[in-house]
Design an enzyme around this catalytic site. Structure first.
Site, PDB file in Angstrom:
ATOM      1  N   ALA A 148       0.821  -1.284  -0.117  1.00 42.22           N
ATOM      2  CA  ALA A 148       0.041   0.017  -0.071  1.00 42.22           C
ATOM      3  C   ALA A 148       0.777   1.280   0.045  1.00 42.22           C
ATOM      4  O   ALA A 148       0.520   2.525  -0.387  1.00 42.22           O
ATOM      5  CB  ALA A 148      -0.850   0.099   1.172  1.00 42.22           C
ATOM      6  N   THR A 162       0.669   5.506  -1.564  1.00 40.81           N
ATOM      7  CA  THR A 162       0.210   6.624  -0.774  1.00 40.81           C
ATOM      8  C   THR A 162       0.423   8.202  -1.316  1.00 40.81           C
ATOM      9  O   THR A 162      -0.186   8.905  -1.453  1.00 40.81           O
ATOM     10  CB  THR A 162       1.027   6.634   0.760  1.00 40.81           C
ATOM     11  OG1 THR A 162       2.307   6.665   0.510  1.00 40.81           O
ATOM     12  CG2 THR A 162       0.632   5.549   1.698  1.00 40.81           C
ATOM     13  N   ARG A 187      -2.822   1.520   7.688  1.00 38.86           N
ATOM     14  CA  ARG A 187      -2.664   2.144   9.208  1.00 38.86           C
ATOM     15  C   ARG A 187      -3.429   3.492   8.904  1.00 38.86           C
ATOM     16  O   ARG A 187      -4.134   3.943   9.868  1.00 38.86           O
ATOM     17  CB  ARG A 187      -1.601   2.242   9.488  1.00 38.86           C
ATOM     18  CG  ARG A 187      -1.228   0.969  10.226  1.00 38.86           C
ATOM     19  CD  ARG A 187       0.267   0.424  10.082  1.00 38.86           C
ATOM     20  NE  ARG A 187       0.586  -0.883  10.704  1.00 38.86           N
ATOM     21  CZ  ARG A 187       0.496  -1.826   9.818  1.00 38.86           C
ATOM     22  NH1 ARG A 187      -0.152  -2.005   8.543  1.00 38.86           N
ATOM     23  NH2 ARG A 187       0.425  -3.271  10.309  1.00 38.86           N
ATOM     24  N   GLN A 229       0.689  -6.264  -3.636  1.00 41.22           N
ATOM     25  CA  GLN A 229      -0.642  -6.566  -2.739  1.00 41.22           C
ATOM     26  C   GLN A 229      -1.682  -5.404  -2.888  1.00 41.22           C
ATOM     27  O   GLN A 229      -2.807  -5.602  -2.283  1.00 41.22           O
ATOM     28  CB  GLN A 229      -0.221  -6.354  -1.272  1.00 41.22           C
ATOM     29  CG  GLN A 229       0.874  -7.442  -0.832  1.00 41.22           C
ATOM     30  CD  GLN A 229       1.614  -7.108   0.639  1.00 41.22           C
ATOM     31  OE1 GLN A 229       1.196  -7.524   1.450  1.00 41.22           O
ATOM     32  NE2 GLN A 229       2.867  -6.340   0.272  1.00 41.22           N
ATOM     33  N   ASP A 250      -5.338  -1.555  -6.508  1.00 41.91           N
ATOM     34  CA  ASP A 250      -5.854  -0.139  -7.176  1.00 41.91           C
ATOM     35  C   ASP A 250      -5.604  -0.262  -8.714  1.00 41.91           C
ATOM     36  O   ASP A 250      -6.289   0.905  -9.189  1.00 41.91           O
ATOM     37  CB  ASP A 250      -5.344   1.352  -6.307  1.00 41.91           C
ATOM     38  CG  ASP A 250      -3.661   0.860  -6.310  1.00 41.91           C
ATOM     39  OD1 ASP A 250      -3.039   0.252  -7.236  1.00 41.91           O
ATOM     40  OD2 ASP A 250      -3.073   1.426  -5.355  1.00 41.91           O
ATOM     41  N   HIS A 270      -3.709  -9.786  -4.244  1.00 45.35           N
ATOM     42  CA  HIS A 270      -4.928  -9.444  -3.719  1.00 45.35           C
ATOM     43  C   HIS A 270      -5.982  -9.185  -4.504  1.00 45.35           C
ATOM     44  O   HIS A 270      -7.193  -8.678  -3.964  1.00 45.35           O
ATOM     45  CB  HIS A 270      -4.756  -8.404  -2.432  1.00 45.35           C
ATOM     46  CG  HIS A 270      -4.034  -9.126  -1.496  1.00 45.35           C
ATOM     47  ND1 HIS A 270      -3.143  -8.150  -0.455  1.00 45.35           N
ATOM     48  CD2 HIS A 270      -3.609 -10.263  -0.995  1.00 45.35           C
ATOM     49  CE1 HIS A 270      -2.426  -9.110   0.367  1.00 45.35           C
ATOM     50  NE2 HIS A 270      -2.749 -10.156  -0.059  1.00 45.35           N
TER      51      HIS A 270
HETATM   52  P1  CNA Z   1       0.510  -1.683   5.234  1.00 48.16           P
HETATM   53  O1  CNA Z   1       0.337  -2.499   6.327  1.00 48.16           O
HETATM   54  O2  CNA Z   1      -0.531  -0.447   5.231  1.00 48.16           O
HETATM   55  O3  CNA Z   1       1.963  -0.904   4.974  1.00 48.16           O
HETATM   56  C1  CNA Z   1       2.240   0.107   4.351  1.00 48.16           C
HETATM   57  C2  CNA Z   1       3.758   0.367   4.543  1.00 48.16           C
HETATM   58  O4  CNA Z   1       4.103   1.288   3.848  1.00 48.16           O
HETATM   59  C3  CNA Z   1       3.903   1.024   5.957  1.00 48.16           C
HETATM   60  O5  CNA Z   1       4.941   0.250   6.563  1.00 48.16           O
HETATM   61  C4  CNA Z   1       4.312   2.357   5.892  1.00 48.16           C
HETATM   62  O6  CNA Z   1       5.365   2.949   6.441  1.00 48.16           O
HETATM   63  C5  CNA Z   1       4.893   2.405   4.458  1.00 48.16           C
HETATM   64  N1  CNA Z   1       4.892   3.489   3.494  1.00 48.16           N
HETATM   65  C6  CNA Z   1       3.699   4.540   3.465  1.00 48.16           C
HETATM   66  N2  CNA Z   1       3.879   5.117   2.698  1.00 48.16           N
HETATM   67  C7  CNA Z   1       5.157   5.119   1.977  1.00 48.16           C
HETATM   68  C8  CNA Z   1       6.010   5.812   1.113  1.00 48.16           C
HETATM   69  N3  CNA Z   1       5.585   6.874   0.255  1.00 48.16           N
HETATM   70  N4  CNA Z   1       7.408   5.312   0.901  1.00 48.16           N
HETATM   71  C9  CNA Z   1       7.810   4.122   1.588  1.00 48.16           C
HETATM   72  N5  CNA Z   1       7.071   3.637   2.369  1.00 48.16           N
HETATM   73  C10 CNA Z   1       5.854   3.883   2.791  1.00 48.16           C
HETATM   74  O7  CNA Z   1      -0.017  -2.169   3.532  1.00 48.16           O
HETATM   75  P2  CNA Z   1       0.824  -3.540   3.332  1.00 48.16           P
HETATM   76  O8  CNA Z   1       0.556  -3.415   1.743  1.00 48.16           O
HETATM   77  O9  CNA Z   1       1.816  -3.752   3.647  1.00 48.16           O
HETATM   78  O10 CNA Z   1      -0.301  -4.815   3.576  1.00 48.16           O
HETATM   79  C11 CNA Z   1      -1.677  -4.672   3.989  1.00 48.16           C
HETATM   80  C12 CNA Z   1      -2.887  -4.912   3.087  1.00 48.16           C
HETATM   81  C13 CNA Z   1      -3.243  -3.319   2.707  1.00 48.16           C
HETATM   82  C14 CNA Z   1      -2.647  -5.359   1.518  1.00 48.16           C
HETATM   83  O11 CNA Z   1      -3.519  -6.521   1.630  1.00 48.16           O
HETATM   84  C15 CNA Z   1      -3.347  -4.416   0.546  1.00 48.16           C
HETATM   85  O12 CNA Z   1      -4.280  -4.970  -0.271  1.00 48.16           O
HETATM   86  C16 CNA Z   1      -4.147  -3.331   1.625  1.00 48.16           C
HETATM   87  N6  CNA Z   1      -4.129  -1.970   0.957  1.00 48.16           N
HETATM   88  C17 CNA Z   1      -4.121  -1.537  -0.374  1.00 48.16           C
HETATM   89  C18 CNA Z   1      -4.475  -0.299  -0.819  1.00 48.16           C
HETATM   90  C19 CNA Z   1      -4.069   0.036  -2.364  1.00 48.16           C
HETATM   91  O13 CNA Z   1      -4.434  -0.885  -3.170  1.00 48.16           O
HETATM   92  N7  CNA Z   1      -3.545   1.068  -2.697  1.00 48.16           N
HETATM   93  C20 CNA Z   1      -4.626   0.580   0.148  1.00 48.16           C
HETATM   94  C21 CNA Z   1      -4.717   0.284   1.352  1.00 48.16           C
HETATM   95  C22 CNA Z   1      -4.711  -0.925   1.805  1.00 48.16           C
END
Ligand code: CNA
Length: 247
Positions: free
Chosen positions: A30, A34, A42, A109, A112, A127
């Site tokens: 994710a 961002t 989170r 993962q 989008d 996913h």
């Molecule tokens: P997570 O657990 O939310 O972790 C995200 C990580 O990225 C965190 O450790 C942050 O510190 C780090 N982070 C955030 N922004 C930045 C950046 N700009 N540069 C570097 N690091 C950054 O999300 P994961 O993907 O690890 O896993 C959890 C779920 C969230 C997955 O199954 C996804 O499908 C799900 N998800 C996806 C989306 C999307 O599709 N964009 C959005 C929200 C959640």
């Protein structure tokens, strides 16, 4: 000061590895999106506490979807459907690296679709994707726009059946072919870049175990449980790292 120096030294090594390799694989989460304005989990958790009675992991679970589909869709439309988002510099550079024959695939993962929007071709979506939705009864395809503009539980325009996003919910298994492809690319990679993931969600986080090389780059803003496994650890935003790649 100390970690800044380490980051800049590591940045130099990172750019050298990227420059020299034509077998790079990217595995992200994710945090990749961002900088396109899509909050990671989170952040979603923080925001959502005021409006929803359950944590995102609960709402996005199979059992919750079955029992409370209307509440599921309220959260899903509000937090997961970011259809106006555009690819950022990380998505764009990854697509350029693939086009230049240096990057073999992106394993994500994310749900989008932004890697494909940036031009990446070989994208393994562990996913699923919010861009694919199907009627549970007749398998009719329904667009994400139609889901966004529907109310309550979206209904199939053909048979009236309930429509489900092609997104892997908690308690659901990953697509076997996608998982096998991801394992293939990771186990054959020379350089593996892992970025923007907390490496907390399994089985995706366990994919790191399949890497056989000695150039594992971990780029994440915050610490992860796998930091010790990295050959290069860069604790910065992905955008500031990827904008430095010259192709
Ligand atoms: P997570 O657990 O939310 O972790 C995200 C990580 O990225 C965190 O450790 C942050 O510190 C780090 N982070 C955030 N922004 C930045 C950046 N700009 N540069 C570097 N690091 C950054 O999300 P994961 O993907 O690890 O896993 C959890 C779920 C969230 C997955 O199954 C996804 O499908 C799900 N998800 C996806 C989306 C999307 O599709 N964009 C959005 C929200 C959640």
């Amino acid at each position: 000061m100390c970690s800044e120096k380490t980051n800049s030294e590591n940045m130099e090594t990172f750019l050298k590895w990227i420059n020299e390799s034509d077998n790079i694989v990217f595995f992200g989460g994710a945090g990749v999106s961002t900088e396109s304005g899509i909050p990671d989990f989170r952040s979603v958790d923080g925001l959502y506490n005021q409006k929803y009675d359950f944590p995102p992991e609960t709402i996005l679970s199979h059992s919750f979807y079955r029992k409370n589909p209307e509440e599921f869709y309220r959260f899903y439309r509000d937090k997961m459907l970011c259809l106006d988002a555009e690819p950022n510099i990380t998505h764009i550079k990854l697509a350029e690296l693939e086009k230049a024959g240096k990057l073999k695939g992106v394993i994500t993962q994310n749900i989008d679709g932004l890697h494909q929007k940036a031009g990446s071709k070989n994208v393994m979506e562990l996913h699923g994707s919010v861009l694919r939705n199907y009627c549970e009864r007749c398998l009719q395809f329904v667009s994400a726009e139609d889901i966004l503009h529907s109310e309550g539980v979206p209904k199939c325009p053909k048979c009236g059946g309930p429509v489900k996003p092609d997104v892997v919910l908690y308690e659901e298994g990953l697509n076997q072919k996608t998982l096998e492809d991801a394992i293939y690319y990771i186990s054959h990679a020379e350089v593996l870049i892992i970025g923007g993931t907390s490496l907390a969600v399994y089985p995706a986080a366990g994919l790191i175990d399949y890497y056989n090389g000695d150039k594992l780059v971990l780029i994440n803003k915050s610490a992860t449980p796998m930091d010790k496994r990295a050959d290069l650890l860069i604790q910065q935003g992905l955008g500031t790292v990827f904008e430095q790649i010259q192709i």
